[in-house]
Design an enzyme around this catalytic site. Structure first.
Site, PDB file in Angstrom:
ATOM      1  N   LYS A 190     -15.388  26.538 -49.376  1.00 54.80           N
ATOM      2  CA  LYS A 190     -16.146  25.308 -49.149  1.00 54.80           C
ATOM      3  C   LYS A 190     -17.380  25.273 -50.032  1.00 54.80           C
ATOM      4  O   LYS A 190     -17.969  26.308 -50.330  1.00 54.80           O
ATOM      5  CB  LYS A 190     -16.557  25.256 -47.675  1.00 54.80           C
ATOM      6  CG  LYS A 190     -17.368  24.054 -47.271  1.00 54.80           C
ATOM      7  CD  LYS A 190     -17.796  24.135 -45.815  1.00 54.80           C
ATOM      8  CE  LYS A 190     -19.044  24.973 -45.625  1.00 54.80           C
ATOM      9  NZ  LYS A 190     -19.564  24.966 -44.250  1.00 54.80           N
ATOM     10  N   ASP A 218     -15.195  28.302 -36.057  1.00 56.61           N
ATOM     11  CA  ASP A 218     -16.549  28.282 -36.623  1.00 56.61           C
ATOM     12  C   ASP A 218     -17.533  28.664 -35.520  1.00 56.61           C
ATOM     13  O   ASP A 218     -17.186  28.657 -34.346  1.00 56.61           O
ATOM     14  CB  ASP A 218     -16.888  26.893 -37.173  1.00 56.61           C
ATOM     15  CG  ASP A 218     -17.761  26.954 -38.419  1.00 56.61           C
ATOM     16  OD1 ASP A 218     -18.418  28.002 -38.619  1.00 56.61           O
ATOM     17  OD2 ASP A 218     -17.792  25.976 -39.182  1.00 56.61           O
TER      18      ASP A 218
END
Length: 291
Positions: A190, A218
């Protein structure tokens, strides 16, 4: 009954009651009044004794919940020389270092305020960055909810599940989560623009995704930008169902709606922040960390 008194702050009263129950401790709630100008007035609903545990998450409104936590801590210190502050979700943990010139490391000042308020120990759950704890000049401990979250998924009927981190920084979390489930894990690459906050997925493709159910793991979901981009990417790889899993579900604004729209079947989070997705109870691991 243990020699603790548990004070449940306004943001974490239900979780605090669960912790008190597990510790067989006295529980005291707080009465909160917010004046028209935004000031908070807190009144303890009882007199604490023994060691005191203050339970208060610092989620939005972050500044209000932080000040309330500090006020309760300071009041608790007038009753006891041992005040443990349990902050299930620690706001400001993302501001633990300077990323751009001129940025203030706010976490450093938050840590100083807890010491000044009289906290003797701080316990947090899945803090965004362990570096944030280095700013505390008192005992500070992080505990992980990963195993509790993984236990929840173990009860579900998933097809050949794969644990995926939305970024390389969460690789260790994905690895630990996958280990508890006994499945494979991987991480996407990312890129986030430090000024705009926009997220892009740099990964070109992933082998072994097609048809498999995905658990996107996450530590927190705030605006949901990372999860949205990751889910869209995985759906293009013809994955099976995609589940979003996190400890702290802030879900700011339209985050939940955008995540579901991106193809996520369900969002599952811990009760560090109360909400409809917070189905995993962290009171057992908090109680264990205290005793």
């Amino acid at each position: 009954m243990t020699d603790f008194t548990v004070i449940g702050g306004p943001s974490s009263e239900q979780l605090a009651k669960k912790i008190a129950s597990k510790l067989k401790s006295k529980f005291i709630g707080c009465e909160l009044r917010v004046f028209p100008d935004g000031e908070s007035k807190i009144t303890l609903k009882g007199k604490p004794d023994g060691k005191i545990l203050v339970i208060q998450s610092i989620y939005p409104p972050v500044d209000s919940n932080l000040l309330r936590c500090l006020a309760i801590t300071s009041q608790a210190r007038t009753f006891s020389s041992q005040v443990y502050v349990i902050i299930p979700y620690m706001g400001y943990a993302r501001q633990d270092r300077q990323f751009l010139p001129g940025e203030i490391i706010t976490m450093k000042h938050v840590a100083k305020m807890f010491k000044a308020a009289g906290a003797t120990k701080v316990i947090v759950v899945d803090i965004h960055s362990i570096t944030a704890l280095d700013h505390f000049q008192i005992s500070a401990k992080n505990i992980s909810a990963v195993e509790e979250l993984a236990k929840h998924f173990k009860k579900m009927s998933l097809h050949d599940p794969l644990v995926v981190s939305p970024d390389k920084g969460g690789m260790e979390r994905a690895k630990n989560f996958a280990k508890f489930l006994g499945v494979d894990y991987t991480a996407l690459e990312k890129q986030r623009d430090r000024k705009t906050g926009n997220v892009t997925i740099k990964s070109k493709g992933l082998d072994g995704v097609k048809g498999r159910d995905i658990i996107l793991v996450d530590d927190m979901i705030s605006t949901g930008g990372s999860i949205v981009k990751a889910a869209e990417f995985l759906k293009k790889q013809k994955s099976g169902k995609v589940y979003a899993c996190c400890t702290h579900a802030l879900l700011i604004g339209d985050a939940e709606k955008n995540i579901i729209k991106a193809g996520v079947t369900k969002i599952i989070s811990a009760n560090t922040i109360p909400g409809k997705t917070s189905v995993v109870d962290v009171s057992p691991i908090i109680a264990k960390a205290i005793t």
